[in-house]
Design a protein around this motif. Structure first.
Motif, PDB file in Angstrom:
ATOM      1  N   VAL A  54       0.854  -1.311  -0.188  1.00 26.39           N
ATOM      2  CA  VAL A  54       0.091  -0.056   0.054  1.00 26.39           C
ATOM      3  C   VAL A  54       0.939   1.142   0.130  1.00 26.39           C
ATOM      4  O   VAL A  54       0.604   2.208  -0.646  1.00 26.39           O
ATOM      5  CB  VAL A  54      -1.159   0.050   1.236  1.00 26.39           C
ATOM      6  CG1 VAL A  54      -1.652   1.306   1.427  1.00 26.39           C
ATOM      7  CG2 VAL A  54      -2.240  -1.089   0.927  1.00 26.39           C
ATOM      8  N   ASN A  55       1.868   1.218   0.887  1.00 21.25           N
ATOM      9  CA  ASN A  55       2.962   2.226   1.112  1.00 21.25           C
ATOM     10  C   ASN A  55       3.816   2.661  -0.126  1.00 21.25           C
ATOM     11  O   ASN A  55       4.193   3.702  -0.502  1.00 21.25           O
ATOM     12  CB  ASN A  55       3.525   2.495   2.563  1.00 21.25           C
ATOM     13  CG  ASN A  55       2.377   2.587   3.331  1.00 21.25           C
ATOM     14  OD1 ASN A  55       1.242   2.919   3.195  1.00 21.25           O
ATOM     15  ND2 ASN A  55       3.005   2.440   4.589  1.00 21.25           N
ATOM     16  N   PHE A  56       4.197   1.357  -0.821  1.00 21.48           N
ATOM     17  CA  PHE A  56       5.132   1.299  -1.816  1.00 21.48           C
ATOM     18  C   PHE A  56       4.577   0.448  -2.954  1.00 21.48           C
ATOM     19  O   PHE A  56       5.169  -0.652  -3.447  1.00 21.48           O
ATOM     20  CB  PHE A  56       6.463   0.808  -1.309  1.00 21.48           C
ATOM     21  CG  PHE A  56       7.219   1.575  -0.136  1.00 21.48           C
ATOM     22  CD1 PHE A  56       7.790   2.788  -0.385  1.00 21.48           C
ATOM     23  CD2 PHE A  56       6.701   1.143   1.076  1.00 21.48           C
ATOM     24  CE1 PHE A  56       8.096   3.314   0.727  1.00 21.48           C
ATOM     25  CE2 PHE A  56       7.138   1.920   2.260  1.00 21.48           C
ATOM     26  CZ  PHE A  56       7.724   2.953   2.059  1.00 21.48           C
ATOM     27  N   PRO A  57       3.684   0.873  -3.586  1.00 19.85           N
ATOM     28  CA  PRO A  57       3.024   0.208  -4.553  1.00 19.85           C
ATOM     29  C   PRO A  57       4.048  -0.233  -5.765  1.00 19.85           C
ATOM     30  O   PRO A  57       3.626  -1.251  -6.465  1.00 19.85           O
ATOM     31  CB  PRO A  57       1.827   1.124  -5.037  1.00 19.85           C
ATOM     32  CG  PRO A  57       2.040   2.561  -4.586  1.00 19.85           C
ATOM     33  CD  PRO A  57       2.942   2.291  -3.269  1.00 19.85           C
ATOM     34  N   MET A  69      -4.008  -5.445  -7.598  1.00 13.22           N
ATOM     35  CA  MET A  69      -4.887  -5.298  -6.315  1.00 13.22           C
ATOM     36  C   MET A  69      -4.644  -3.888  -5.809  1.00 13.22           C
ATOM     37  O   MET A  69      -3.256  -3.693  -5.344  1.00 13.22           O
ATOM     38  CB  MET A  69      -4.771  -6.448  -5.279  1.00 13.22           C
ATOM     39  CG  MET A  69      -5.146  -7.927  -5.826  1.00 13.22           C
ATOM     40  SD  MET A  69      -4.768  -9.140  -4.554  1.00 13.22           S
ATOM     41  CE  MET A  69      -5.339 -10.587  -5.498  1.00 13.22           C
ATOM     42  N   GLU A  70      -5.543  -3.376  -5.644  1.00  9.34           N
ATOM     43  CA  GLU A  70      -5.276  -1.988  -4.668  1.00  9.34           C
ATOM     44  C   GLU A  70      -5.949  -2.034  -3.348  1.00  9.34           C
ATOM     45  O   GLU A  70      -5.564  -1.439  -2.515  1.00  9.34           O
ATOM     46  CB  GLU A  70      -6.196  -0.887  -5.575  1.00  9.34           C
ATOM     47  CG  GLU A  70      -5.678  -0.605  -7.044  1.00  9.34           C
ATOM     48  CD  GLU A  70      -4.244   0.125  -7.183  1.00  9.34           C
ATOM     49  OE1 GLU A  70      -3.824   0.676  -6.045  1.00  9.34           O
ATOM     50  OE2 GLU A  70      -3.506  -0.103  -7.867  1.00  9.34           O
ATOM     51  N   ASP A  71      -7.084  -2.881  -3.439  1.00  9.44           N
ATOM     52  CA  ASP A  71      -7.658  -2.800  -2.094  1.00  9.44           C
ATOM     53  C   ASP A  71      -6.894  -3.627  -0.789  1.00  9.44           C
ATOM     54  O   ASP A  71      -6.684  -4.863  -1.312  1.00  9.44           O
ATOM     55  CB  ASP A  71      -9.261  -3.436  -2.301  1.00  9.44           C
ATOM     56  CG  ASP A  71     -10.007  -3.586  -1.211  1.00  9.44           C
ATOM     57  OD1 ASP A  71      -9.704  -2.884   0.007  1.00  9.44           O
ATOM     58  OD2 ASP A  71     -10.879  -4.404  -1.139  1.00  9.44           O
ATOM     59  N   PRO A  72      -6.672  -3.359   0.262  1.00  5.71           N
ATOM     60  CA  PRO A  72      -5.854  -4.221   1.193  1.00  5.71           C
ATOM     61  C   PRO A  72      -6.666  -5.402   1.618  1.00  5.71           C
ATOM     62  O   PRO A  72      -6.286  -6.546   1.964  1.00  5.71           O
ATOM     63  CB  PRO A  72      -5.789  -3.048   2.515  1.00  5.71           C
ATOM     64  CG  PRO A  72      -6.026  -1.678   1.643  1.00  5.71           C
ATOM     65  CD  PRO A  72      -6.853  -1.760   0.631  1.00  5.71           C
TER      66      PRO A  72
END
Length: 182
Positions: A54-57, A69-72
């Protein structure tokens, strides 16, 4: 910045000659705190990887199975992500269990480094980033064990892990030493 050493070998200026060894007391602190973490190793590993991605896509580019995937919550359900989380935690477990045996630690981390350099072509910088994320998650999830002193010892361990892993990169002739990762 690089400098050429005797024999023409190039070495990064900021790479120390060796990893700073842990004292007996420090090894004990790591093994004690890791005991609490490892009971929940898969969940902790998943938390670490989700925060990392999430922090380092840009780190997701190495994982075809979940790079889109974007959603945690979707990441959390991914069996591939869970599998990789287990592998990461098991590698750290092997390091922690063998802190008394520097040769074993060195060979385990050399294998990790070589696989990530040759097979996966992962920028070594991501290991440093992942270490920071892991320390963050451990100190948030286990505040009663990860005091300031304990965090300093773990930071020292992660520095040694990074040193060994990047040593393997150098050994296989990795030349892409860029900071495009951040």
């Amino acid at each position: 910045m690089e400098r050429v050493r005797h024999g023409g070998e190039v070495q990064c200026e900021d790479r120390p000659e060796r990893a700073e060894p842990l004292s007996d007391a420090e090894r004990e602190i790591i093994q004690d705190t890791w005991g609490h973490v490892y009971k929940n190793c898969e969940d902790v590993g998943v938390s670490v990887l989700i925060r990392f991605f999430v922090n380092f896509p840009s780190a997701k580019q190495y994982f075809s199975q979940f790079q889109d995937m974007e959603d945690p919550e979707e990441m959390e359900r991914s069996s591939q992500l869970r599998h990789h989380a287990r592998r990461v935690m098991n590698a750290i477990n092997t390091v922690v269990e063998n802190l008394h045996d520097p040769e074993k630690v060195s060979s385990v981390l050399a294998l990790v480094g070589k696989a990530h350099a040759i097979k996966h072509k992962v920028e070594p910088m991501y290991f440093k980033i992942l270490s920071g994320v892991m320390l963050e998650v451990l100190s948030e999830d286990f505040p009663e064990f990860f005091t300031a002193e304990v965090q300093m010892v773990w930071t020292k361990l992660m520095g040694a892990v990074y040193w060994h892993v990047t040593g393997a990169y150098t050994e296989v002739g990795w030349l892409q030493v860029s900071s495009s990762a951040v």
